[in-house]
Design a protein around this motif. Structure first.
Motif, mmCIF file in Angstrom:
data_model
loop_
_atom_site.group_PDB
_atom_site.id
_atom_site.type_symbol
_atom_site.label_atom_id
_atom_site.label_comp_id
_atom_site.label_asym_id
_atom_site.label_seq_id
_atom_site.Cartn_x
_atom_site.Cartn_y
_atom_site.Cartn_z
ATOM 1 N N ALA A 51 -1.931 -18.448 -2.113
ATOM 2 C CA ALA A 51 -0.852 -17.602 -2.605
ATOM 3 C C ALA A 51 -1.328 -16.201 -2.952
ATOM 4 O O ALA A 51 -0.529 -15.277 -3.069
ATOM 5 C CB ALA A 51 -0.198 -18.244 -3.818
ATOM 6 N N ALA A 52 -2.642 -16.025 -3.137
ATOM 7 C CA ALA A 52 -3.193 -14.717 -3.495
ATOM 8 C C ALA A 52 -3.507 -13.859 -2.278
ATOM 9 O O ALA A 52 -3.868 -12.689 -2.414
ATOM 10 C CB ALA A 52 -4.460 -14.893 -4.333
ATOM 11 N N ILE A 53 -3.362 -14.426 -1.076
ATOM 12 C CA ILE A 53 -3.791 -13.733 0.141
ATOM 13 C C ILE A 53 -2.598 -13.138 0.883
ATOM 14 O O ILE A 53 -1.623 -13.832 1.179
ATOM 15 C CB ILE A 53 -4.563 -14.696 1.071
ATOM 16 N N GLN A 54 -2.711 -11.847 1.179
ATOM 17 C CA GLN A 54 -1.672 -11.145 1.937
ATOM 18 C C GLN A 54 -1.888 -11.290 3.441
ATOM 19 O O GLN A 54 -0.946 -11.449 4.208
ATOM 20 C CB GLN A 54 -1.688 -9.646 1.573
ATOM 21 N N GLU A 55 -3.157 -11.245 3.850
ATOM 22 C CA GLU A 55 -3.465 -11.246 5.284
ATOM 23 C C GLU A 55 -4.826 -11.882 5.512
ATOM 24 O O GLU A 55 -5.745 -11.707 4.712
ATOM 25 C CB GLU A 55 -3.483 -9.792 5.781
ATOM 26 N N SER A 56 -4.949 -12.650 6.591
ATOM 27 C CA SER A 56 -6.219 -13.285 6.958
ATOM 28 C C SER A 56 -6.566 -12.941 8.397
ATOM 29 O O SER A 56 -5.690 -12.954 9.259
ATOM 30 C CB SER A 56 -6.135 -14.806 6.837
ATOM 31 N N THR A 57 -7.824 -12.628 8.639
ATOM 32 C CA THR A 57 -8.280 -12.414 10.011
ATOM 33 C C THR A 57 -9.498 -13.294 10.258
ATOM 34 O O THR A 57 -10.346 -13.462 9.380
ATOM 35 C CB THR A 57 -8.648 -10.935 10.280
ATOM 36 N N TYR A 58 -9.564 -13.871 11.452
ATOM 37 C CA TYR A 58 -10.653 -14.760 11.831
ATOM 38 C C TYR A 58 -11.296 -14.241 13.114
ATOM 39 O O TYR A 58 -10.600 -13.899 14.063
ATOM 40 C CB TYR A 58 -10.135 -16.184 12.061
ATOM 41 N N GLN A 59 -12.605 -14.188 13.120
ATOM 42 C CA GLN A 59 -13.336 -13.740 14.295
ATOM 43 C C GLN A 59 -14.343 -14.816 14.666
ATOM 44 O O GLN A 59 -15.218 -15.161 13.869
ATOM 45 C CB GLN A 59 -14.047 -12.418 13.991
ATOM 46 N N SER A 60 -14.204 -15.374 15.866
ATOM 47 C CA SER A 60 -15.037 -16.513 16.263
ATOM 48 C C SER A 60 -16.229 -16.119 17.132
ATOM 49 O O SER A 60 -17.147 -16.903 17.316
ATOM 50 C CB SER A 60 -14.185 -17.542 17.014
ATOM 51 N N SER A 61 -16.226 -14.915 17.690
ATOM 52 C CA SER A 61 -17.354 -14.489 18.536
ATOM 53 C C SER A 61 -17.525 -12.974 18.431
ATOM 54 O O SER A 61 -16.645 -12.267 17.930
ATOM 55 C CB SER A 61 -17.118 -14.886 19.997
ATOM 56 N N ASN A 62 -18.668 -12.481 18.905
ATOM 57 C CA ASN A 62 -18.992 -11.049 18.848
ATOM 58 C C ASN A 62 -18.847 -10.502 17.435
ATOM 59 O O ASN A 62 -18.268 -9.446 17.211
ATOM 60 C CB ASN A 62 -18.101 -10.244 19.807
ATOM 61 N N VAL A 63 -19.388 -11.251 16.469
ATOM 62 C CA VAL A 63 -19.316 -10.842 15.064
ATOM 63 C C VAL A 63 -20.181 -9.602 14.861
ATOM 64 O O VAL A 63 -21.234 -9.453 15.472
ATOM 65 C CB VAL A 63 -19.775 -11.989 14.151
#
Length: 199
Positions: free
Chosen positions: A5-17
């Motif tokens: 509930a505290a998170i406005q936006e999430s991004t996930y990066q699985s490769s080429n970090v």
């Protein structure tokens, strides 16, 4: 443990970090809510009663004859999240208050008590966060954030799966009751020039 509930936006990066990551694997970036000039209330409720309704089983008599003691199963899952935020002083100071109730009960497939009852792992996490955002001026913003988790696990049961079933009455002595989980963070973000951002 993240209070959704505290998170406005999430991004996930699985490769080429990027080079900031110290190791491999998925990189997650969570952007918290600020509050804003309008009051907002958000509620989420989800769960499952188990009983095999949301999960399949490929256990047949052949597998059982080979010594398989059973498979893990969901008994109960609950997830309730809520947030409320808005202005303390319009265009200057905002707040965000959130809470989460997360319950997970799972049956360890190869685990039974001496009386034949199934071994059930029961865990609960309560989370609460409070965040203040202060717009000092056009180029400077201050934030303060505190998160507190209360975690309880009544029974820690290791599932043997194949062979001799585990005895939950032995494992039940390994309990985790309300350990202290805190995160406190403050942050200053400034833009001294249109081309430079400092944190």
């Amino acid at each position: 443990y993240v209070d959704n509930a505290a998170i406005q936006e999430s991004t996930y990066q699985s490769s080429n970090v990027t080079a900031e990551a110290s190791g491999g694997g998925m990189m997650t970036n969570l952007v918290p809510k600020d509050g804003g000039n309008d009051y907002h209330l958000q509620v989420f409720a989800g769960g499952s009663g188990g009983s095999g309704f949301w999960q399949g089983s490929n256990i047949d008599t052949n597998i059982i004859k080979r010594g398989f003691a059973g498979q893990d199963a969901i008994v109960k899952i609950e997830d309730f999240d809520g947030s409320f935020g808005g202005p303390i002083k319009r265009d200057k100071l905002w707040f965000m208050l959130t809470g989460r109730d997360q319950v997970t009960f799972t049956q360890a497939g190869g685990s039974t008590y001496p009386n034949g009852a199934p071994g059930i792992q029961d865990g609960t996490i309560y989370a609460g966060t409070f965040r203040l955002t202060y717009q000092l001026n056009q180029n400077n913003k201050l934030t303060a954030f505190i998160l507190r988790n209360w975690k309880y696990k009544g029974h820690e049961i290791l599932d043997t799966g194949i062979g001799i079933p585990a005895d939950p009455s032995v494992a039940a002595t390994q309990r985790s009751k309300w350990p202290m989980y805190y995160i406190f963070q403050t942050k200053w973000t400034g833009t001294p020039t249109p081309k430079l951002v400092t944190e």
